[in-house]
Design an enzyme around this catalytic site. Structure first.
Site, PDB file in Angstrom:
ATOM      1  N   HIS A 141       7.073  -2.967  -8.733  1.00 15.11           N
ATOM      2  CA  HIS A 141       8.153  -3.293  -9.661  1.00 15.11           C
ATOM      3  C   HIS A 141       7.708  -3.072 -11.106  1.00 15.11           C
ATOM      4  CE1 HIS A 141      10.027  -5.117  -6.146  1.00 15.11           C
ATOM      5  NE2 HIS A 141      11.123  -5.307  -6.850  1.00 15.11           N
ATOM      6  N   HIS A 192       3.120 -11.532  -6.582  1.00 13.43           N
ATOM      7  CA  HIS A 192       1.931 -10.866  -7.117  1.00 13.43           C
ATOM      8  C   HIS A 192       1.102 -11.840  -7.931  1.00 13.43           C
ATOM      9  CE1 HIS A 192       2.876  -6.702  -6.026  1.00 13.43           C
ATOM     10  NE2 HIS A 192       4.128  -6.934  -6.376  1.00 13.43           N
TER      11      HIS A 192
END
Length: 408
Positions: A141, A192
């Protein structure tokens, strides 16, 4: 000659990397170090997640959807139909490039995501649940946002020829804020750690810098080069092999196959119809030549057409590819699309782990297929590639032709 040399270079790389088992060697060097960064970054994630709130989860989940692969898949056709074809094809090819490089690094390193628990992971959508099945380093992303928003800013500056320093600073600040929110959101959602975000940021900046030096050459080749379709078809085929095998199966190879097909469909369609529908003097949105009402009509016709193409192409590919493979004597199997070809292997307690790994890995078109005559071709890969190539071709060729017939 440069095309032949480039393709031979990729083929040689596939052979050498397979013989030397480079993926495993690189993984043994990088995985322990990256995994330790993920573990050491867990306290930072927990500290940030102490301030979580339901509204923040909704906000960051929505923001993640805005920069997800399904969003770009829906947004890029509208960009083509709005008249900004150069921007659309460059962003499509850049997206495919980012997807290939980013996911390849993920598969090579095969570093885990933050452990859940203790980290709280929010997967509000089906897309997020599939993302959670991928490896962590680098953050896709973040990488995609850096590349695509950075290229969009570059295009706007070049298109408007703006020299106002305040406008340039505002655009740069907006991009930085957007990238920062995406990175923060990935940590808040537990997808993450900070190292993944930094890795995605650094890798994304490197890819963007490279792309800005070559994008004009690539675009000129696509619209006016020689042997474009032949070269890109061979390149797409090789890229399906030039993909690392992960430690455990992930959906990443399916995304890679889809975007490779999209890139081929876009290139083949634009190369054939550039002077008809995609040159720089086509009607653009918010002008008298393309009003909002006409653009709404384009969306209605275009989306309906590509949905029909998607359904028909998948059905035809499921029917034709097995026949072609059997005619050529190519052994095939299917992991999901064709029930009659799905492998049924008896699993015992002694071989369950090894056999399950073999079945899962069979979904990848890997280098093993090149060197082992016993290996079979997963026909799902070909179906997926043809399906997305046809969808992309319809976006830039079939649908604009319908627009011209309907005076849209």
């Amino acid at each position: 000659m440069w095309q032949v040399g480039f393709l031979c270079g990729i083929g040689l790389w596939i052979v050498i990397s397979s013989i030397l088992n480079l993926t495993m060697k690189l993984r043994s060097l990088t995985q322990p170090w990256v995994s330790s960064l993920v573990v050491s970054g867990t306290p930072t994630i927990l500290l940030i997640q102490k301030y979580h709130h339901g509204s923040l989860d909704v906000f960051f989940s929505g923001l993640s959807c805005v920069v997800s692969v399904p969003f770009y898949t829906a947004f890029l056709p509208l960009l083509f139909w709005s008249g900004h074809s150069k921007l659309a094809r460059q962003m499509t090819l850049l997206m495919a490039f980012c997807d290939y490089l980013g996911n390849s690094v993920k598969e090579v390193v095969s570093a885990p995501r933050p452990s859940c628990p203790p980290v709280r992971r929010v997967t509000a959508t089906k897309d997020e649940k599939e993302n959670a099945m991928e490896y962590g380093m680098p953050s896709s992303h973040t990488l995609n946002t850096v590349c695509l928003s950075g290229y969009l800013l570059h295009y706007v500056i070049m298109y408007t020829q703006s020299t106002d320093s305040s406008m340039l600073f505002s655009g740069f600040a907006m991009v930085c804020l957007f990238v920062g929110l995406i990175g923060l959101g990935r940590i808040c959602l537990g997808m993450h750690c900070l190292a993944d975000i930094i890795g995605g940021l650094a890798f994304g900046l490197a890819i963007l810098a490279f792309w800005l030096t070559v994008h004009e050459h690539i675009d000129n080749f696509v619209v006016s080069g020689q042997n474009v379709m032949t070269f890109w078809a061979a390149l797409s085929f090789l890229l399906l092999f030039a993909y690392p095998t992960p430690e455990n199966p992930t959906p990443s190879f399916e995304y890679h196959t889809s975007f490779t097909g999209v890139a081929f469909g876009i290139v083949s369609g634009v190369q054939q119809t550039y002077h008809l529908f995609h040159h720089e003097n086509v009607a653009r949105i918010f002008t008298p030549q393309l009003t909002l009402r006409a653009f709404a009509g384009r969306m209605l016709v275009g989306i309906s057409t590509i949905l029909l193409v998607k359904f028909c192409t998948k059905a035809l590919a499921k029917w034709n590819l097995p026949i072609v493979a059997n005619t050529l004597g190519i052994p095939i199997k299917s992991t999901s699309y064709i029930p009659a070809l799905i492998m049924e292997i008896p699993i015992t307690a002694s071989n369950s782990s090894e056999t399950l790994d073999e079945v899962k890995q069979s979904g990848y078109l890997q280098k093993l297929f090149v060197f082992s005559p016993q290996a079979s071709f997963d026909v799902d890969t070909g179906i997926r590639f043809l399906q997305y190539a046809a969808i992309a071709w319809s976006v830039v060729d079939l649908v604009p032709y319908l627009f011209s017939l309907l005076r849209l």
